[in-house]
Write a protein that holds these residues in place. Sequence first.
Motif, PDB file in Angstrom:
ATOM      1  N   MET A  16       0.837  -1.199   0.000  1.00 31.23           N
ATOM      2  CA  MET A  16       0.000   0.000   0.000  1.00 31.23           C
ATOM      3  C   MET A  16       0.880   1.261   0.000  1.00 31.23           C
ATOM      4  SD  MET A  16      -2.744   1.174   2.922  1.00 31.23           S
ATOM      5  CE  MET A  16      -1.496   1.539   4.172  1.00 31.23           C
ATOM      6  N   ILE A  17       1.866   1.304   0.880  1.00 39.54           N
ATOM      7  CA  ILE A  17       2.747   2.472   0.960  1.00 39.54           C
ATOM      8  C   ILE A  17       3.531   2.631  -0.348  1.00 39.54           C
ATOM      9  CG2 ILE A  17       4.720   3.507   2.169  1.00 39.54           C
ATOM     10  CD1 ILE A  17       2.057   3.505   3.796  1.00 39.54           C
ATOM     11  N   GLY A  18       4.034   1.529  -0.889  1.00 43.02           N
ATOM     12  CA  GLY A  18       4.758   1.590  -2.164  1.00 43.02           C
ATOM     13  C   GLY A  18       3.884   2.110  -3.292  1.00 43.02           C
ATOM     14  N   HIS A  19       2.625   1.678  -3.320  1.00 41.38           N
ATOM     15  CA  HIS A  19       1.707   2.092  -4.385  1.00 41.38           C
ATOM     16  C   HIS A  19       1.433   3.599  -4.330  1.00 41.38           C
ATOM     17  CE1 HIS A  19      -1.426   1.832  -7.387  1.00 41.38           C
ATOM     18  NE2 HIS A  19      -2.305   2.336  -6.534  1.00 41.38           N
ATOM     19  N   VAL A  20       1.262   4.156  -3.126  1.00 42.20           N
ATOM     20  CA  VAL A  20       0.996   5.596  -3.060  1.00 42.20           C
ATOM     21  C   VAL A  20       2.231   6.393  -3.477  1.00 42.20           C
ATOM     22  CG1 VAL A  20      -0.885   5.365  -1.387  1.00 42.20           C
ATOM     23  CG2 VAL A  20       1.408   5.906  -0.573  1.00 42.20           C
ATOM     24  N   TYR A  21       3.413   5.892  -3.162  1.00 45.92           N
ATOM     25  CA  TYR A  21       4.632   6.570  -3.644  1.00 45.92           C
ATOM     26  C   TYR A  21       4.748   6.455  -5.161  1.00 45.92           C
ATOM     27  CZ  TYR A  21       6.824   7.915   0.755  1.00 45.92           C
ATOM     28  OH  TYR A  21       7.120   8.523   1.951  1.00 45.92           O
ATOM     29  N   ASP A  22       4.410   5.293  -5.704  1.00 46.15           N
ATOM     30  CA  ASP A  22       4.457   5.114  -7.168  1.00 46.15           C
ATOM     31  C   ASP A  22       3.509   6.071  -7.879  1.00 46.15           C
ATOM     32  OD1 ASP A  22       6.315   3.086  -6.864  1.00 46.15           O
ATOM     33  OD2 ASP A  22       4.881   1.462  -7.201  1.00 46.15           O
ATOM     34  N   GLY A  23       2.382   6.397  -7.247  1.00 45.18           N
ATOM     35  CA  GLY A  23       1.393   7.270  -7.855  1.00 45.18           C
ATOM     36  C   GLY A  23       1.713   8.749  -7.752  1.00 45.18           C
ATOM     37  N   TYR A  24       2.596   9.107  -6.819  1.00 42.09           N
ATOM     38  CA  TYR A  24       2.938  10.502  -6.579  1.00 42.09           C
ATOM     39  C   TYR A  24       3.477  11.146  -7.854  1.00 42.09           C
ATOM     40  CZ  TYR A  24       4.820  14.559  -4.179  1.00 42.09           C
ATOM     41  OH  TYR A  24       5.080  15.843  -3.776  1.00 42.09           O
ATOM     42  N   PRO A  25       3.117  12.369  -8.212  1.00 40.74           N
ATOM     43  CA  PRO A  25       2.454  13.392  -7.411  1.00 40.74           C
ATOM     44  C   PRO A  25       0.916  13.345  -7.482  1.00 40.74           C
ATOM     45  CG  PRO A  25       3.132  14.366  -9.465  1.00 40.74           C
ATOM     46  CD  PRO A  25       3.590  12.920  -9.493  1.00 40.74           C
ATOM     47  N   LEU A  26       0.356  12.364  -8.170  1.00 36.97           N
ATOM     48  CA  LEU A  26      -1.101  12.233  -8.222  1.00 36.97           C
ATOM     49  C   LEU A  26      -1.582  11.412  -7.035  1.00 36.97           C
ATOM     50  CD1 LEU A  26      -1.531  11.432 -12.020  1.00 36.97           C
ATOM     51  CD2 LEU A  26      -1.578  13.659 -10.880  1.00 36.97           C
ATOM     52  N   GLU A  27      -2.887  11.519  -6.725  1.00 38.50           N
ATOM     53  CA  GLU A  27      -3.459  10.655  -5.697  1.00 38.50           C
ATOM     54  C   GLU A  27      -3.467   9.231  -6.227  1.00 38.50           C
ATOM     55  OE1 GLU A  27      -7.159  11.563  -3.803  1.00 38.50           O
ATOM     56  OE2 GLU A  27      -6.417  13.478  -3.043  1.00 38.50           O
ATOM     57  N   ALA A  28      -3.079   8.303  -5.376  1.00 40.39           N
ATOM     58  CA  ALA A  28      -3.124   6.885  -5.711  1.00 40.39           C
ATOM     59  C   ALA A  28      -4.273   6.256  -4.929  1.00 40.39           C
ATOM     60  CB  ALA A  28      -1.807   6.212  -5.345  1.00 40.39           C
ATOM     61  N   CYS A  29      -4.744   5.100  -5.414  1.00 40.14           N
ATOM     62  CA  CYS A  29      -5.860   4.454  -4.726  1.00 40.14           C
ATOM     63  C   CYS A  29      -5.766   2.937  -4.873  1.00 40.14           C
ATOM     64  CB  CYS A  29      -7.195   4.964  -5.253  1.00 40.14           C
ATOM     65  SG  CYS A  29      -7.412   4.822  -7.040  1.00 40.14           S
ATOM     66  N   GLY A  30      -6.500   2.249  -4.024  1.00 39.90           N
ATOM     67  CA  GLY A  30      -6.540   0.798  -4.069  1.00 39.90           C
ATOM     68  C   GLY A  30      -7.627   0.281  -3.143  1.00 39.90           C
ATOM     69  N   LEU A  31      -7.813  -1.005  -3.174  1.00 42.45           N
ATOM     70  CA  LEU A  31      -8.864  -1.648  -2.379  1.00 42.45           C
ATOM     71  C   LEU A  31      -8.248  -2.586  -1.344  1.00 42.45           C
ATOM     72  CD1 LEU A  31     -11.269  -2.428  -5.330  1.00 42.45           C
ATOM     73  CD2 LEU A  31     -11.643  -0.726  -3.525  1.00 42.45           C
ATOM     74  N   LEU A  32      -8.958  -2.744  -0.240  1.00 42.84           N
ATOM     75  CA  LEU A  32      -8.560  -3.674   0.813  1.00 42.84           C
ATOM     76  C   LEU A  32      -9.473  -4.884   0.755  1.00 42.84           C
ATOM     77  CD1 LEU A  32      -8.170  -1.090   3.709  1.00 42.84           C
ATOM     78  CD2 LEU A  32      -6.356  -2.087   2.286  1.00 42.84           C
ATOM     79  N   VAL A  33      -8.864  -6.061   0.717  1.00 37.36           N
ATOM     80  CA  VAL A  33      -9.621  -7.310   0.670  1.00 37.36           C
ATOM     81  C   VAL A  33      -9.327  -8.079   1.950  1.00 37.36           C
ATOM     82  CG1 VAL A  33      -9.834  -9.530  -0.536  1.00 37.36           C
ATOM     83  CG2 VAL A  33      -9.625  -7.409  -1.855  1.00 37.36           C
ATOM     84  N   GLY A  34     -10.377  -8.618   2.554  1.00 36.04           N
ATOM     85  CA  GLY A  34     -10.201  -9.387   3.777  1.00 36.04           C
ATOM     86  C   GLY A  34     -11.536  -9.743   4.379  1.00 36.04           C
ATOM     87  N   ARG A  35     -11.576  -9.739   5.727  1.00 35.40           N
ATOM     88  CA  ARG A  35     -12.803 -10.020   6.473  1.00 35.40           C
ATOM     89  C   ARG A  35     -12.869  -9.075   7.660  1.00 35.40           C
ATOM     90  NH1 ARG A  35     -10.641 -15.037   6.142  1.00 35.40           N
ATOM     91  NH2 ARG A  35     -11.573 -16.411   4.613  1.00 35.40           N
ATOM     92  N   ALA A  36     -13.994  -8.421   7.838  1.00 33.26           N
ATOM     93  CA  ALA A  36     -14.251  -7.538   8.988  1.00 33.26           C
ATOM     94  C   ALA A  36     -13.121  -6.516   9.151  1.00 33.26           C
ATOM     95  CB  ALA A  36     -14.491  -8.355  10.243  1.00 33.26           C
ATOM     96  N   ASN A  37     -12.312  -6.659  10.219  1.00 30.89           N
ATOM     97  CA  ASN A  37     -11.231  -5.702  10.483  1.00 30.89           C
ATOM     98  C   ASN A  37      -9.858  -6.262  10.143  1.00 30.89           C
ATOM     99  OD1 ASN A  37     -13.418  -4.379  11.774  1.00 30.89           O
ATOM    100  ND2 ASN A  37     -11.973  -3.297  13.072  1.00 30.89           N
TER     101      ASN A  37
END
Length: 135
Positions: A16-37
């Motif tokens: 997640m942290i790597g992806h937001v740096y890769d997207g910089y200077p634009l906003e980056a986004c992604g989804l979280l997959v799992g269960r509950a918390n």
Amino acid sequence: MNPTPLVFPRGAFAEMIGHVYDGYPLEACGLLVGRANTVVRFVPCTNTTGSARIYAIDPREHLRAERAAEDDGLEVIGVVHSHTHSEPYPSPTDVAQAPDPSWHYVIVSLKREAPESRSYRIVDGTISEEPIAVA
């Protein structure tokens, strides 16, 4: 009563942290997959707005993530996006776009030298922060 933390495995948090740096200077986004918390995986997505101020997840990528999650007995439990020059707190636009009251809304701010990650629940326009744990 303390809120239950949103728990990330180390690898998914690092992705997640790597992806937001890769997207910089634009906003980056992604989804979280799992269960509950509990996050099982982070799914990097394309910000179709190509903007440094707003984001929109590619609908085809969202559908693929949902189908893959269902195939694994999981679900999409939240969304991540970056704030490139502002605090890791939901903007009025973020609140207006919050589609699901059961989701976790994670914001990673790149405003300072080190990234700052915060998670929120947004229900009927009310924002409440929840802790993040990396295990």
